[in-house]
Design a protein around this motif. Structure first.
Motif, PDB file in Angstrom:
ATOM      1  N   UNK A 179       1.155 -29.291   4.913  1.00  7.43           N
ATOM      2  CA  UNK A 179       2.020 -30.011   5.832  1.00  7.43           C
ATOM      3  C   UNK A 179       2.404 -29.113   7.001  1.00  7.43           C
ATOM      4  N   UNK A 180       2.749 -29.719   8.117  1.00 10.30           N
ATOM      5  CA  UNK A 180       3.233 -28.955   9.263  1.00 10.30           C
ATOM      6  C   UNK A 180       4.536 -28.263   8.881  1.00 10.30           C
ATOM      7  N   UNK A 181       4.715 -27.056   9.396  1.00 12.75           N
ATOM      8  CA  UNK A 181       5.922 -26.301   9.082  1.00 12.75           C
ATOM      9  C   UNK A 181       5.664 -24.809   9.101  1.00 12.75           C
ATOM     10  N   UNK A 182       6.672 -24.045   8.689  1.00 13.96           N
ATOM     11  CA  UNK A 182       6.575 -22.581   8.679  1.00 13.96           C
ATOM     12  C   UNK A 182       6.302 -22.084   7.263  1.00 13.96           C
ATOM     13  N   UNK A 183       5.424 -21.088   7.167  1.00 11.90           N
ATOM     14  CA  UNK A 183       5.035 -20.516   5.879  1.00 11.90           C
ATOM     15  C   UNK A 183       5.013 -18.994   5.983  1.00 11.90           C
ATOM     16  N   UNK A 184       5.065 -18.350   4.820  1.00 10.49           N
ATOM     17  CA  UNK A 184       4.843 -16.902   4.746  1.00 10.49           C
ATOM     18  C   UNK A 184       3.595 -16.668   3.914  1.00 10.49           C
ATOM     19  N   UNK A 185       2.618 -15.961   4.490  1.00 12.19           N
ATOM     20  CA  UNK A 185       1.366 -15.667   3.814  1.00 12.19           C
ATOM     21  C   UNK A 185       1.450 -14.234   3.269  1.00 12.19           C
ATOM     22  N   UNK A 186       1.289 -14.076   1.952  1.00 15.70           N
ATOM     23  CA  UNK A 186       1.345 -12.752   1.322  1.00 15.70           C
ATOM     24  C   UNK A 186      -0.074 -12.338   0.956  1.00 15.70           C
TER      25      UNK A 186
END
Length: 198
Positions: A71-78
């Motif tokens: 979905x559209x939005x903000x994420x943190x990729x680890x």
């Protein structure tokens, strides 16, 4: 209400256009490459997860990875890889726009203290070979593969010359049948199955 042929034709054209538009859209939402920050070489088998979820993937032989259907939005990729410092990268996804990210990992300062080679069969502890950090320092070898070549019953298979992939085979097994662990974490490549010891 009686439907005319022209009206039915117009509805059919609209439905076909909508379905073609749906199939033409990409489901790829995040994609990118994981590389070594110093050499810019791809890191094969790096773990990439979306923080706070169980969604994850790994990089292929080119360091490429992708996530679909987000979905559209903000994420943190680890991103993590054995021998490298873990990195967290913030990223924002917009509607119907795949987002590219380039992840460069720095090598970690940590070094292995010792190498334990275990061939256990029915909990038989007689088949254990232990190389301590002193053994490694005295050996003058340049890689784990060179040390392991001295172990009876263990063969190191190389794909080429200097810097090529080196994988372990035990008593004629396939390299993807040998499980290599670092602190309990498998080092085996998820694509080919073998662990590169070069």
């Amino acid at each position: 209400m009686k439907l005319t042929n022209t009206y039915l034709l117009n509805i059919t054209i609209v439905l076909i256009s909508l379905s073609l538009g749906m199939f033409g859209q990409s489901t790829k939402k995040i994609f990118g490459f994981v590389t070594d920050k110093t050499t810019s070489l791809p890191l094969v088998g790096a773990n990439i997860i979306i923080d706070g979820t169980s969604v994850g993937t790994s990089s292929d032989e080119f360091g490429y990875f992708q996530f679909d259907n987000l979905f559209a939005g903000s994420y943190s990729i680890v991103t993590s890889f054995v021998g490298y410092k873990k990195r967290t990268s913030p990223i924002t996804i917009y509607n119907d726009q795949p987002t590219e990210i380039s992840i460069q990992l720095k090598q970690s300062e940590n070094k292995l203290d010792e190498i334990l080679i275990a061939g256990l069969r029915n909990n038989d502890l007689k088949n254990i070979e232990l190389y301590t950090s002193n053994d490694i320092a005295r050996s003058n070898y340049q890689s784990v593969a060179e040390i392991l070549e001295q172990t009876p019953g263990l063969e190191i298979q190389s794909t080429g010359g200097v810097g090529s992939t080196k994988k372990a085979s035990i008593r004629g097994s396939e390299t993807n049948q040998v499980l290599v662990l670092l602190d309990g974490i498998p080092l085996n490549n998820q694509l080919g199955g073998g662990a590169d010891l070069s």
